[in-house]
Design a protein around this motif. Structure first.
Motif, PDB file in Angstrom:
ATOM      1  N   GLY A  36      26.525 -35.934 -18.056  1.00  0.00           N
ATOM      2  CA  GLY A  36      27.232 -37.306 -18.094  1.00  0.00           C
ATOM      3  C   GLY A  36      26.336 -38.523 -17.305  1.00  0.00           C
ATOM      4  O   GLY A  36      26.900 -39.384 -16.976  1.00  0.00           O
TER       5      GLY A  36
ATOM      6  N   ALA B 225      28.738 -40.441 -21.169  1.00  0.00           N
ATOM      7  CA  ALA B 225      30.007 -39.656 -21.180  1.00  0.00           C
ATOM      8  C   ALA B 225      30.435 -39.032 -22.578  1.00  0.00           C
ATOM      9  O   ALA B 225      30.929 -37.868 -22.554  1.00  0.00           O
ATOM     10  CB  ALA B 225      30.961 -40.528 -20.802  1.00  0.00           C
TER      11      ALA B 225
ATOM     12  N   CYS C 206      28.226 -36.026 -22.986  1.00  0.00           N
ATOM     13  CA  CYS C 206      28.604 -35.049 -22.052  1.00  0.00           C
ATOM     14  C   CYS C 206      29.970 -34.418 -22.667  1.00  0.00           C
ATOM     15  O   CYS C 206      30.369 -33.128 -22.464  1.00  0.00           O
ATOM     16  CB  CYS C 206      29.173 -35.773 -20.740  1.00  0.00           C
TER      17      CYS C 206
END
Length: 249
Positions: free
Chosen positions: A80, A93, A96
């Motif tokens: 992330g 993000a 991730c």
């Protein structure tokens, strides 16, 4: 009525491009893995009759180190965060989250990074025996299906991106339809305002000097009608531009 703000549409297009760039970055892991093995092989097997000079070997070491750094960066992105701060947080993000949903792929990336680092450490220690072992382990893992894992991981990101893009297009189309209805109503009102202006002008002419005040009102109504028409046309142009960008973005 203000102009339609296309900033959010531009932001969406930029985010979409950034996500595509991130997928391309991950996909290059296949080439980087091959490159790491290639230059580690150069360092492990010098030319039998004309050994390369130290400057050439330093260049090979630099390339191998570059692959180590790239793999380390990729593994960090999967958690992330981009250590180079080139990918936006939202994109990191997103990657991730996808990585968390595909833990085996994440482990494969980490394993390849570790194997690449092992080769680099053997090179730095000038230990040909350890380099040979690390090189064979690296090649064996690559042949065991790693490249397909990278492909599957990227395909999953593409599928998610396509679905998200489709949802955004549908939302944009729904918004455009709603705005078009509002514009149609606005244009309808504009026609009535023009009609009132025309009637007021006729009445002002009929009564002469007594109708001067009414004439002023007629002019104001005409100006208002023209402004409404201009705003409606401008808004429709904005919608058309947004639709074009959605189709080609």
């Amino acid at each position: 009525m203000p102009r339609i703000d296309t900033a959010s549409h531009d932001d969406t297009a930029a985010l979409f491009a950034q996500r595509r760039a991130a997928i391309d970055l991950i996909a290059t892991t296949r080439a980087k893995t091959i490159r790491a093995a290639l230059f580690a092989t150069y360092l492990f097997r010098p030319h039998p009759t004309h050994p390369e000079d130290e400057e050439t070997r330093d260049g090979w070491r630099a390339v191998l180190q570059e692959q180590c750094d790239d793999m380390e960066r990729l593994c960090t992105i999967l958690t992330g965060r981009d250590p180079q701060n080139e990918l936006p947080r939202e994109v990191c993000a997103w990657i991730c989250e996808h990585s968390a949903n595909h833990p085996e792929a994440a482990k494969a990336f980490a394993r390849t990074r570790d194997l690449t680092v092992n080769m680099m450490r053997a090179v730095e220690a000038d230990n040909q025996t350890e380099l040979g072992r690390a090189l064979e382990a690296h090649k064996a893992y690559g042949r065991s299906g790693f490249f397909q894992r990278v492909t599957d991981f990227c395909d999953g990101l593409w599928a998610h991106l396509d679905e998200k893009r489709h949802q955004e297009v549908l939302a944009a189309q729904a918004t455009a339809r709603a705005i078009s209805k509002t514009l149609a109503r606005l244009e309808h009102i504009g026609k009535h305002v023009r009609l009132v202006s025309l009637n007021a002008s006729v009445e002002a002419s009929r009564v002469g000097d007594a109708g001067r005040g009414l004439g002023v009102i007629a002019v104001e109504f005409k100006t208002l009608a023209e402004e409404i028409q201009h705003l409606a046309v401008t808004a429709r142009d904005d919608i058309r531009k947004m639709a074009t960008g959605t189709k080609t973005g």
